[in-house]
Design a protein around this motif. Sequence first.
Motif, PDB file in Angstrom:
ATOM      1  N   HIS A 162       0.840  -1.197   0.000  1.00  0.00           N
ATOM      2  CA  HIS A 162       0.000   0.000   0.000  1.00  0.00           C
ATOM      3  C   HIS A 162       0.881   1.255   0.000  1.00  0.00           C
ATOM      4  O   HIS A 162       0.640   2.200  -0.750  1.00  0.00           O
ATOM      5  CB  HIS A 162      -0.941  -0.001   1.206  1.00  0.00           C
ATOM      6  N   CYS A 222      -9.705   3.964   2.413  1.00  0.00           N
ATOM      7  CA  CYS A 222      -8.241   4.028   2.302  1.00  0.00           C
ATOM      8  C   CYS A 222      -7.750   5.331   2.922  1.00  0.00           C
ATOM      9  O   CYS A 222      -8.281   6.398   2.621  1.00  0.00           O
ATOM     10  CB  CYS A 222      -7.841   3.965   0.828  1.00  0.00           C
ATOM     11  N   ARG A 271      -5.212   6.933   2.249  1.00  0.00           N
ATOM     12  CA  ARG A 271      -4.588   7.823   1.267  1.00  0.00           C
ATOM     13  C   ARG A 271      -5.619   8.461   0.339  1.00  0.00           C
ATOM     14  O   ARG A 271      -5.583   9.662   0.103  1.00  0.00           O
ATOM     15  CB  ARG A 271      -3.551   7.079   0.438  1.00  0.00           C
ATOM     16  N   CYS A 272      -6.555   7.636  -0.203  1.00  0.00           N
ATOM     17  CA  CYS A 272      -7.418   8.174  -1.262  1.00  0.00           C
ATOM     18  C   CYS A 272      -8.910   8.052  -0.956  1.00  0.00           C
ATOM     19  O   CYS A 272      -9.732   8.566  -1.705  1.00  0.00           O
ATOM     20  CB  CYS A 272      -7.101   7.481  -2.601  1.00  0.00           C
ATOM     21  N   CYS A 277      -5.899  -1.471  -1.879  1.00  0.00           N
ATOM     22  CA  CYS A 277      -6.766  -0.404  -2.352  1.00  0.00           C
ATOM     23  C   CYS A 277      -6.765  -0.363  -3.875  1.00  0.00           C
ATOM     24  O   CYS A 277      -5.711  -0.211  -4.491  1.00  0.00           O
ATOM     25  CB  CYS A 277      -6.284   0.934  -1.801  1.00  0.00           C
ATOM     26  N   GLY A 300      -8.037   1.930  -5.482  1.00  0.00           N
ATOM     27  CA  GLY A 300      -8.000   3.332  -5.884  1.00  0.00           C
ATOM     28  C   GLY A 300      -6.600   3.858  -6.138  1.00  0.00           C
ATOM     29  O   GLY A 300      -6.385   4.638  -7.043  1.00  0.00           O
ATOM     30  N   CYS A 301      -5.638   3.450  -5.314  1.00  0.00           N
ATOM     31  CA  CYS A 301      -4.315   4.072  -5.410  1.00  0.00           C
ATOM     32  C   CYS A 301      -3.164   3.080  -5.543  1.00  0.00           C
ATOM     33  O   CYS A 301      -2.018   3.480  -5.554  1.00  0.00           O
ATOM     34  CB  CYS A 301      -4.089   5.012  -4.235  1.00  0.00           C
TER      35      CYS A 301
END
Length: 171
Positions: free
Chosen positions: A84, A146, A148-149, A166, A168-169
Amino acid sequence: MDERRALVTARRGDGRAEIPLLPAGSSRPVPGWQEQGPDADDPQLDLEEWRRRIRRHPGELKALLRNQAFVAGIGNAYSDEILHAAQLLPFRKRTTLAAEEVDGLYESTRSVLNRATGVLRERVPPTFETEVRDFLAIHNKGGQPCPRCGTRLTEVSAGGTATSYCRGCQR
Ligand SMILES: [Zn+2]
């Protein structure tokens, strides 16, 4: 030594034959047959050594990080955290990584393990594994956003082992 050779006895026809436990074509070394990798936080494991070692391992990144012949000491939870941090998907193949992604994976491995070591040192004595792991960013947090995002974290399970990541990222 014998138990490390991972042999099983199987019946075949009228006799018995010892066959390797690992499936044919498996690239995973039998423990004890190949050198064990350096500890993931070993100061001697510098970026050059990381690049050199990783070339021998073409498989999926999560399995790579947990492969003791590559580097020792990274378990299931930290492999998720490292991937991650590096923004790499766990099932991506090492052979698809660009040079800067190989380097980024090294930096993430070091930073995640350094941070974990620091946190654990502040929390003496640790009581339960789950307690000392509550600072992890994503492992076992499927369905939560997440950090982060904000994308909902994915969690998949295979053979009793959970993998969190994730969509997403991580790519
Ligand atoms: Zn994300």
